[in-house]
Design an enzyme around this catalytic site. Structure first.
Site, short mmCIF file in Angstrom:
data_model
loop_
_atom_site.label_atom_id
_atom_site.label_comp_id
_atom_site.label_asym_id
_atom_site.label_seq_id
_atom_site.Cartn_x
_atom_site.Cartn_y
_atom_site.Cartn_z
N CYS A 82 0.84 -1.21 0.00
CA CYS A 82 0.00 0.00 0.00
C CYS A 82 0.88 1.26 0.00
O CYS A 82 1.55 1.55 -0.96
CB CYS A 82 -0.98 -0.03 1.17
SG CYS A 82 -2.27 1.23 1.04
N HIS A 193 -3.91 -5.04 0.29
CA HIS A 193 -3.43 -5.48 1.60
C HIS A 193 -3.45 -7.00 1.69
O HIS A 193 -4.49 -7.57 2.02
CB HIS A 193 -4.29 -4.86 2.71
CG HIS A 193 -4.07 -3.40 2.86
ND1 HIS A 193 -3.07 -2.88 3.63
CD2 HIS A 193 -4.69 -2.34 2.29
CE1 HIS A 193 -3.10 -1.56 3.55
NE2 HIS A 193 -4.07 -1.20 2.74
N GLU A 195 -2.31 -8.79 3.95
CA GLU A 195 -2.58 -9.18 5.35
C GLU A 195 -4.06 -9.14 5.67
O GLU A 195 -4.48 -9.60 6.73
CB GLU A 195 -1.79 -8.27 6.30
CG GLU A 195 -2.32 -6.85 6.47
CD GLU A 195 -1.98 -5.88 5.35
OE1 GLU A 195 -1.46 -6.34 4.31
OE2 GLU A 195 -2.25 -4.68 5.50
#
Lengths: 215, 256
Positions: A82, A193, A195
């Site tokens: 990001c 993202h 994650e």
């Protein structure tokens, strides 16, 4: 034991990134650090981040991490996420013009500016928020086991426009096809993202922990 | 094919426990936020919203631990609302693993707080929650304190102002529909969604899976939030996605 360093410069979701890496870490050790030495010693480096690019760059410089990042991208696998991707470009339209690290030639642009020029994109919301498809335009070890056009979670108002098409690893459609992933030598940088992208995201992070930096 | 519409289960948490009767048939502990979050993650929830309804401020720290626990095991976006009054509350939740925070009453009391929060942490993590009630034909007003206190603020104007102040998303709840199972207030949802440049989450009143699709198709919502329809185990998130997909809405299929 191989070590992956998550660079902590006080911006955003560092914990989410380290927890996701730990979840897939296998034999790797995950450290969260802002110490230059620790980053330089690590086998792999992750630069995460959310928020404003201007703050990101000034914090990295204040902590002396800009030079550490320049050094790291030369000799070890490096993952930008990001804001950690946007920081690698030359400059951003954010705050009327923000200088970034200049590791990848190109600039960071605002979505709304671009969408305004595309009549068919009328009504598309900014931030670009949610699960969108990532179209791999070339093969890369980081895509191993990840289906073409898999969905990843995005949340951003700016996007990267690299100067060279050659570094574009994947694109995502949002009014137009923007660069969702860049790969350049040992750098793999993603706008989404991983994650927060469930199975596909964890697969990508797992691939990063076994990637040797070549393609 | 492009951006998927999101389905977001909402969980009320009181002193660290999920309340309002989550009733999955095969769940070990329906009050355990981690257990419930994991279940929704498996079903294909695109995000989760945790609403901290803890009354006592002494128990606030409990929510931080809940977020930490959930965020270390469930890898989808998490929004935390309730009790966000200071910038330090936002920092604490983001550090714990929340991706976004919901700001409601504090925004009404002090709109500048939204601007400060967006400047400090970025618009992408600032969700302004709006509770609105119809007060006339095509007119809605902001209410606080669970719909009891009128503010005199026009809902559409407020949403536009909040987006302008830096809110990255609007979580819109119809107080007329909340708890009724009659479906979203589609006119309200559409009015707000067409007025603001940021994504809008529809909330309040879901009783059937078709209501979710209505929220997207007629309400123009970017995401749909529901609680009881999923909690009671009558429907899974996957079933909701099947219904939405059958009506032509793009949804995220869960790969395993």
């Amino acid at each position: 034991m191989a070590t992956v360093a998550v660079i902590d410069y006080g911006m955003g979701n560092i914990r989410s990134v380290s927890k996701a890496l730990e979840h897939v870490s296998g034999g790797s050790r995950v450290i969260v650090t802002h110490e230059a030495e620790a980053v330089l010693r690590a086998d792999r480096v992750v630069l995460p981040g959310v928020g404003a690019l201007q703050d990101c760059i000034s914090e990295l410089k204040r902590l002396g991490l800009d030079e550490v990042i320049r050094e790291s991208v030369r000799n070890k696998p490096f993952l930008g996420i990001c804001l950690g991707m946007q920081a690698l470009l030359d400059s951003s339209a954010e705050n009327g013009g923000t200088e970034a690290l200049g590791i990848i030639p190109g600039e960071v642009r605002h979505f709304a500016d671009q969408l305004r020029t595309i009549p068919a994109s009328n009504g598309l919301k900014v931030p670009h928020m949610g699960w969108n498809q990532v179209h791999q335009v070339k093969s890369h070890p980081m895509w191993q086991g990840i289906a073409q056009d898999s969905r990843f979670y995005f949340v951003h108002s700016y996007y990267v426009a690299p100067a060279s098409e050659a570094v574009v690893s994947a694109t995502t459609p949002y009014g137009f096809d923007f660069t969702a992933v860049i790969d350049q030598e040992n750098i793999f940088a993603v706008q989404f993202h991983p994650e927060k992208s469930q199975h596909a995201g964890l697969a990508l992070l797992s691939n990063f922990l076994s990637w040797d930096g070549s393609n | 094919m492009s951006l998927a519409k999101r389905i977001i289960p909402c969980l009320d948490v009181d002193e660290g426990r999920v309340v309002k009767g989550v009733q999955f048939v095969d769940i070990l502990d329906a009050g355990d936020p981690v257990e419930v979050a994991r279940r929704y993650d498996e079903q294909g929830a695109d995000e989760l919203v945790f609403l901290d309804i803890t009354a006592s401020s002494d128990e606030r720290e409990t929510m931080v631990h809940v977020v930490e626990e959930v965020a270390s095991q469930v890898f989808i976006p998490l929004t935390v609302g309730g009790g966000i009054r200071e910038l330090s509350d936002i920092r604490r939740m983001l550090n714990a693993g929340a991706d976004k925070v919901g700001i409601n009453t504090t925004a009404v009391n002090n709109p500048e707080f939204v601007r400060q929060a967006a400047e400090r942490f970025g618009s992408q993590c600032i969700v302004v929650a709006i509770d609105a009630k119809q007060v006339g034909d095509g007119k809605w007003e902001i209410f606080t304190h669970g719909g009891r206190s009128a503010t005199g603020i026009d809902a559409v104007e407020w949403a536009v102002k909040m987006a302008d102040y830096g809110a990255g998303e609007i979580l819109l709840t119809s107080m007329d529909r909340d708890g009724t199972r009659d479906g979203y207030d589609l006119a309200l949802t559409r009015a707000i969604s067409e007025a603001v440049p940021v994504p809008v989450i529809a909330s309040g009143g879901v009783g059937t899976l078709d209501h979710l699709a209505d929220g997207v198709i007629d309400g123009k919502a970017d995401a749909v939030l529901a609680a009881s329809i999923f909690h009671f185990g009558h429907h899974t998130v996957q079933e909701a996605k099947d219904v939405m997909a059958a009506r032509g809405i793009e949804v995220r299929a869960v790969d395993v």
